[in-house]
Design an enzyme around this catalytic site. Sequence first.
Site, PDB file in Angstrom:
ATOM      1  N   GLY A   9       0.872  -1.178   0.000  1.00  0.00           N
ATOM      2  CA  GLY A   9       0.000   0.000   0.000  1.00  0.00           C
ATOM      3  C   GLY A   9       0.902   1.218   0.000  1.00  0.00           C
ATOM      4  CB  VAL A  12       1.213  10.176   0.353  1.00  0.00           C
ATOM      5  CG1 VAL A  12      -0.075  10.376   1.123  1.00  0.00           C
ATOM      6  CG2 VAL A  12       2.283  11.084   0.885  1.00  0.00           C
ATOM      7  CG  MET A  13      -0.437   8.299   5.310  1.00  0.00           C
ATOM      8  SD  MET A  13       0.505   9.395   6.399  1.00  0.00           S
ATOM      9  CE  MET A  13       0.555   8.454   7.919  1.00  0.00           C
ATOM     10  NE  ARG A  33      -5.844  -2.171  -5.143  1.00  0.00           N
ATOM     11  CZ  ARG A  33      -6.845  -1.538  -5.776  1.00  0.00           C
ATOM     12  NH1 ARG A  33      -7.673  -2.199  -6.526  1.00  0.00           N
ATOM     13  NH2 ARG A  33      -7.014  -0.244  -5.613  1.00  0.00           N
ATOM     14  CE  LYS A  75      -9.964   5.786   0.421  1.00  0.00           C
ATOM     15  NZ  LYS A  75      -9.436   5.636  -0.947  1.00  0.00           N
ATOM     16  CB  SER A 128      -0.450  10.412  15.115  1.00  0.00           C
ATOM     17  OG  SER A 128      -0.827  11.765  14.963  1.00  0.00           O
ATOM     18  N   GLY A 129       0.828  11.794  12.602  1.00  0.00           N
ATOM     19  CA  GLY A 129       1.793  12.809  12.184  1.00  0.00           C
ATOM     20  C   GLY A 129       1.669  13.158  10.714  1.00  0.00           C
ATOM     21  CE  LYS A 182      -3.808   8.857  14.865  1.00  0.00           C
ATOM     22  NZ  LYS A 182      -4.276   8.786  13.564  1.00  0.00           N
ATOM     23  CG  HIS A 185      -3.724  11.150  18.662  1.00  0.00           C
ATOM     24  ND1 HIS A 185      -4.100  11.573  17.402  1.00  0.00           N
ATOM     25  CD2 HIS A 185      -2.587  11.833  18.944  1.00  0.00           C
ATOM     26  CE1 HIS A 185      -3.223  12.458  16.956  1.00  0.00           C
ATOM     27  NE2 HIS A 185      -2.298  12.633  17.870  1.00  0.00           N
ATOM     28  CG  ASN A 186      -7.258  10.714  15.088  1.00  0.00           C
ATOM     29  OD1 ASN A 186      -6.100  10.730  15.459  1.00  0.00           O
ATOM     30  ND2 ASN A 186      -7.595  10.447  13.845  1.00  0.00           N
ATOM     31  CD  GLU A 189      -6.039  15.197  14.796  1.00  0.00           C
ATOM     32  OE1 GLU A 189      -5.143  14.371  15.007  1.00  0.00           O
ATOM     33  OE2 GLU A 189      -6.672  15.239  13.720  1.00  0.00           O
ATOM     34  CE1 TYR A 190     -11.462  14.298  14.281  1.00  0.00           C
ATOM     35  CE2 TYR A 190     -13.731  15.013  14.326  1.00  0.00           C
ATOM     36  CZ  TYR A 190     -12.729  14.292  13.736  1.00  0.00           C
ATOM     37  OH  TYR A 190     -13.001  13.581  12.594  1.00  0.00           O
TER      38      TYR A 190
HETATM   39  C1  6PG Z   1      -2.930  12.048  12.604  1.00  0.00           C
HETATM   40  C2  6PG Z   1      -4.260  12.556  12.139  1.00  0.00           C
HETATM   41  C3  6PG Z   1      -4.716  11.769  10.947  1.00  0.00           C
HETATM   42  C4  6PG Z   1      -5.766  12.478  10.134  1.00  0.00           C
HETATM   43  C5  6PG Z   1      -7.028  12.711  10.869  1.00  0.00           C
HETATM   44  C6  6PG Z   1      -7.899  13.755  10.226  1.00  0.00           C
HETATM   45  O1  6PG Z   1      -2.901  11.686  13.762  1.00  0.00           O
HETATM   46  O2  6PG Z   1      -1.971  12.038  11.840  1.00  0.00           O
HETATM   47  O3  6PG Z   1      -5.171  12.423  13.169  1.00  0.00           O
HETATM   48  O4  6PG Z   1      -5.088  10.513  11.378  1.00  0.00           O
HETATM   49  O5  6PG Z   1      -5.249  13.658   9.639  1.00  0.00           O
HETATM   50  O6  6PG Z   1      -7.719  11.494  10.871  1.00  0.00           O
HETATM   51  O7  6PG Z   1      -9.166  13.529  10.654  1.00  0.00           O
HETATM   52  P1  6PG Z   1     -10.442  14.227  10.103  1.00  0.00           P
HETATM   53  O8  6PG Z   1     -10.382  14.169   8.603  1.00  0.00           O
HETATM   54  O9  6PG Z   1     -11.528  13.388  10.665  1.00  0.00           O
HETATM   55  O10 6PG Z   1     -10.388  15.623  10.614  1.00  0.00           O
END
Ligand code: 6PG
Length: 475
Positions: A9, A12-13, A33, A75, A128-129, A182, A185-186, A189-190
């Site tokens: 896969g 980019v990541m 793929r 994905k 993350s990052g 994780k 974490h997100n 982040e929100y």
């Molecule tokens: C990270 C981010 C990454 C992604 C978010 C964006 O830790 O690198 O959290 O996972 O940028 O999922 O989330 P949304 O599109 O839901 O804002």
Amino acid sequence: KKASIGVTGLAVMGRNLARNLARHGHTVALHNRSEERTRALVDQFGDEGDFIPAYSAQEFVDALERPRQVVIMVKAGAPTDAVIDEFAPLLEPGDVIVDAGNAHFADTRRREAALREQGLHFVGTGVSGGEEGALHGPSIMPGGSPESYQSLGPLFEDISAKVDGSPCCTHVGADGAGHFVKMVHNGIEYADMQLIAESFDLLRGAAGYSPAEIAEVFRTWNTGRLDSYLIEITADVLAHVDASTGKPFVDIVADQAEQKGTGRWTVQIGLDLGVPISGIAEAVFARSLSGSSELRSAARDLGGPTRAPLADVSGFADKVEQALYASKVVAYAQGFNQIQAGGAEYGWDIDLGRVAAIWRGGCIIRAKFLNDITSAYEAEPGLPTLLTSGGFRKAVEEAQDAWRSVISTAVSLGIPTPGFSTALAYYDGLRADRLPAALVQGQRDFFGAHTYRRVDREGSFHTAWAEPGRPEVSA
Ligand code: 6PG
């Protein structure tokens, strides 16, 4: 020579993780793929390290030394299952499959259990990052078996971000623990992003600062206790001017925040676990509200307050800093409580201080602040909430007058601050000696005979509300 790890896969990541591994001297097998991505990676970046391109699943598996370590970066959802189904039959007991995408931890638990039957280790790992992090050092949150971490850990620690020389990677816990952490974490982040956005809105709407001026305010904050990646990039976004119109960039962007789903998952799981993560929930709802275009246009002419913005703005930015800080402590306290509750529910032995430590670098919420969280949990591993730990307690107590005053200003001017407000309500709710939940219990008992407990005696009780004298019976 065989590869110590493989990545399949190569969007980019995946590409950047593979390059990061190669740059650290690891031989990396590559698979995608469609073959073009594999060829493109080798053509463009082949000189960065040792890559073994493979053009079939079998070739890829054969290129790996044992135990084979296959990192899947596709994905979340069906595509991940498809790749697992393709590779699992080609692997042997003891081999490791790593899902480095943003999978739901429940999917990770299901996959881990199924692959364990075949003797394979399945590791769901949070990464993350973003793109830059994947290439230069992400924060990595692997779950899965402790055995898998013996081979995988050194590689992941090697490519992760470093803070004071320590890698931002640790074995979080069994099966889905990495993806759970994780996810939270997100969610945090929100919440953090929402609180920063509310600060901007207040500085503009209540104090009349321009985006460029607010960028400067954030730059100043970034030299203090709010020092963080999100504050830093916020200043850059606010200082940016749109090339085609000459307007502040923030004014030409449609004000509808999107989401890919991890914040929503955090809230759904918070509800399931019964953990009040109101700060994260309000942040998700604020995005939903922003995106409700029809609702917003229907409601646009609803009346609001007639008060004028602040006449005297001196000291206001400092108060907003205090409100932001206090609200942020609440949001993180809630997120860490959710991790604690997830750990208890799923039997993960998660070290909360370690989680905070690996978030200090590489990830989106990286911040100085996380050092204080690590110290708080080191000092008191069983801490019920970050709010009661010495340092945070003092800082929030000191900030609370400003916090309350900023929210009052917002309320009187009609500036929505769901994040600040819910954080304060949580703080006051926790502090309260008595909550009106007692009345709710009375109402429940009245209409549904749902019973209640008393403060002065053991047992369950019901009041016969319809009978004369309303006698109480033991239920
Ligand atoms: C990270 C981010 C990454 C992604 C978010 C964006 O830790 O690198 O959290 O996972 O940028 O999922 O989330 P949304 O599109 O839901 O804002």
